[in-house]
Design a protein around this motif. Structure first.
Motif, PDB file in Angstrom:
ATOM      1  N   GLU A  84    -111.128  17.969  -8.354  1.00 59.35           N
ATOM      2  CA  GLU A  84    -112.364  17.186  -8.415  1.00 59.35           C
ATOM      3  C   GLU A  84    -112.432  16.291  -9.649  1.00 59.35           C
TER       4      GLU A  84
ATOM      5  N   MET B 188    -105.082  16.948  -5.715  1.00 60.56           N
ATOM      6  CA  MET B 188    -105.954  16.235  -6.643  1.00 60.56           C
ATOM      7  C   MET B 188    -107.244  17.042  -6.759  1.00 60.56           C
TER       8      MET B 188
ATOM      9  N   ALA C  74    -103.526   6.840  -2.627  1.00 57.92           N
ATOM     10  CA  ALA C  74    -103.670   8.306  -2.671  1.00 57.92           C
ATOM     11  C   ALA C  74    -105.136   8.706  -2.806  1.00 57.92           C
TER      12      ALA C  74
ATOM     13  N   GLN D 138    -106.922   8.066   0.526  1.00 55.48           N
ATOM     14  CA  GLN D 138    -106.533   9.086   1.501  1.00 55.48           C
ATOM     15  C   GLN D 138    -107.289  10.383   1.232  1.00 55.48           C
ATOM     16  N   ARG D 139    -107.379  10.763  -0.021  1.00 54.98           N
ATOM     17  CA  ARG D 139    -108.106  11.998  -0.390  1.00 54.98           C
ATOM     18  C   ARG D 139    -109.579  11.880  -0.019  1.00 54.98           C
TER      19      ARG D 139
ATOM     20  N   ILE E  89    -110.259  13.319  -9.176  1.00 56.33           N
ATOM     21  CA  ILE E  89    -110.874  12.341  -8.271  1.00 56.33           C
ATOM     22  C   ILE E  89    -111.881  11.496  -9.038  1.00 56.33           C
TER      23      ILE E  89
ATOM     24  N   ASP F 168    -109.814  12.199   3.770  1.00 54.43           N
ATOM     25  CA  ASP F 168    -109.600  13.587   4.181  1.00 54.43           C
ATOM     26  C   ASP F 168    -110.831  14.455   3.923  1.00 54.43           C
ATOM     27  N   SER F 169    -111.521  14.191   2.817  1.00 54.11           N
ATOM     28  CA  SER F 169    -112.711  14.979   2.471  1.00 54.11           C
ATOM     29  C   SER F 169    -113.990  14.371   3.056  1.00 54.11           C
TER      30      SER F 169
END
Length: 70
Positions: A3, A1, A25, A28-29, A6, A32-33
């Motif tokens: 930027e 994904m 999703a 989660q992203r 997002i 993670d970031s």
């Protein structure tokens, strides 16, 4: 994904038009970031809820933070 994806997903989430699968999703992203903890509180709270339910995993190195907050 990427930027821009997002940003689009966040906008759709805010408007309530993002599917449940896409919300998971996205969160989660963001976990993670580590952005989930920098955005509005609802993102961090949702992330913790999804982690607790086993729907997403904590980012590497954040396991202890999550355990402490639950």
């Amino acid at each position: 994904m990427c930027e821009s994806d997002i940003e689009t997903a966040i906008t759709e989430f805010e408007y309530g038009t993002l599917s449940n699968t896409a919300v998971i999703a996205l969160i989660q992203r963001l976990v993670d970031s580590r952005q989930a903890w920098q955005l509005q509180g609802r993102y961090g709270r949702l992330a913790l809820d999804l982690i607790e339910k086993g729907l997403i995993r904590p980012a590497h190195g954040l396991d202890r933070l999550v355990v402490d907050r639950l």
